[in-house]
Write an enzyme that holds these catalytic residues in place. Structure first.
Site, PDB file in Angstrom:
ATOM      1  N   ASP A 111     103.346   1.969  32.261  1.00 43.73           N
ATOM      2  CA  ASP A 111     104.496   3.159  31.301  1.00 43.73           C
ATOM      3  C   ASP A 111     104.829   2.254  30.385  1.00 43.73           C
ATOM      4  O   ASP A 111     104.585   2.114  29.579  1.00 43.73           O
ATOM      5  CB  ASP A 111     105.109   4.205  32.489  1.00 43.73           C
ATOM      6  N   HIS A 141     100.093   7.928  39.639  1.00 44.11           N
ATOM      7  CA  HIS A 141     100.641   6.855  37.903  1.00 44.11           C
ATOM      8  C   HIS A 141     101.534   5.642  38.990  1.00 44.11           C
ATOM      9  O   HIS A 141     101.653   4.797  38.614  1.00 44.11           O
ATOM     10  CB  HIS A 141     101.395   7.892  36.909  1.00 44.11           C
TER      11      HIS A 141
END
Length: 292
Positions: free
Chosen positions: A105, A273
């Site tokens: 991320d 995620h």
């Protein structure tokens, strides 16, 4: 369950004028692991110990996140170029001139920028479930932007995002911690509580907003410039992302990463995620293959 990475020691080190909270373990070639939003270095708690069997693993909290201090007040201090310089100095301080870097991320954006700006020092680069700013803002136009509303919301000028998040940080950040996780048990209550402990701090909320403001004000422009110049990542690169399942992504991650890296391995993992927490064994295997 512990809220420390098993077998790792924590230190406070200063680099780039930033007071960093860093977990270090293992022995061997150096590997820098960088976490993403809205987490801390603990996102690597299941990955780092396995890699520490063969590598010296360094896991810092990003500037302003977790227990690391802020890099400075201006938005420019939160650009990925500035963070990259900070972590390059950190690795020098630890005695590592050349090293591998992997990031998830926001940490993946730092890893990407480090591979471009410090190519002479980075041996391998891994990016997990992220795209460069210039690509993500183009890919998530239209309906796709609804599902990534935080990219624009957090980048709004202060103090609006800070005040709205500060009204109930647990609800705001819990939305992402819970909604972005697909693997049951991947985020134990103790770890979730530890994330929310720091996320409730006004200084951390502000730092996170500054990070996203820098994404629009600086990172986007830096990426545009590099794209126009044809700059690429010269080292071996690994790009992992979550398998969207029946809902196809509005972009092709493999194609986008191939445009930045001539030597790239790409793979989608069946999870949400948070790849290092949801599929740690697969992430470990992929990183070991990358690092050789």
């Amino acid at each position: 369950m512990t809220t420390r990475i098993p077998g790792f020691t924590t230190r406070r080190l200063t680099a780039g004028g930033t007071d960093l909270h860093v977990a270090i373990g293992g022995a061997g070639p150096p590997l820098l692991l960088l976490h993403g939003f809205p987490q801390t270095h603990l996102t690597w708690r299941a990955v780092a110990p396995a890699l520490a069997e063969s590598y010296t693993v360094i896991c810092p909290d990003l500037p302003g996140y977790g227990d690391s201090g802020p890099p400075g007040e201006g938005v420019e201090h939160y650009s990925k170029r500035a963070m990259t310089a900070t972590f390059a100095e950190l690795m020098t301080t630890l005695g590592h001139q050349r090293f591998a870097v992997a990031g998830h991320d926001r940490g993946g954006l730092v890893a990407f920028r480090m591979g471009l700006d410090h190519a002479d020092r980075v041996t391998h680069t891994a990016v997990l479930d992220v795209l460069p700013a210039v690509d993500v803002f183009g890919a998530l136009a239209g309906a796709g932007g609804v599902f990534a509303f935080h990219l624009s919301f957090l980048a709004h000028p202060e103090p609006l995002p800070e005040r709205m998040i500060g009204a109930d940080p647990a609800v705001f950040f819990g939305h992402f911690l819970d909604g972005w996780t697909k693997v049951t048990g991947a985020l134990p209550a103790e770890v979730r509580s530890e994330y929310l402990r720091t996320l409730s701090e006004p200084s951390v909320i502000h730092a996170i907003c500054q990070d996203y403001r820098a994404g629009v004000c600086f990172d986007l422009e830096h990426d545009k410039q590099d794209k126009a110049l044809g700059r690429r990542l010269p080292m071996p690169v690994l790009a992992l992302w979550q398998d969207p399942g029946e809902a196809p992504l509005p972009f092709d991650p493999a194609a986008l990463w191939r445009s930045w890296a001539p030597s790239v391995t790409t793979k989608a993992l069946a999870c949400g995620h948070f790849l290092p927490e949801e599929r740690p064994e697969e992430v470990i295997a992929a990183l070991r293959e990358l690092l050789g």
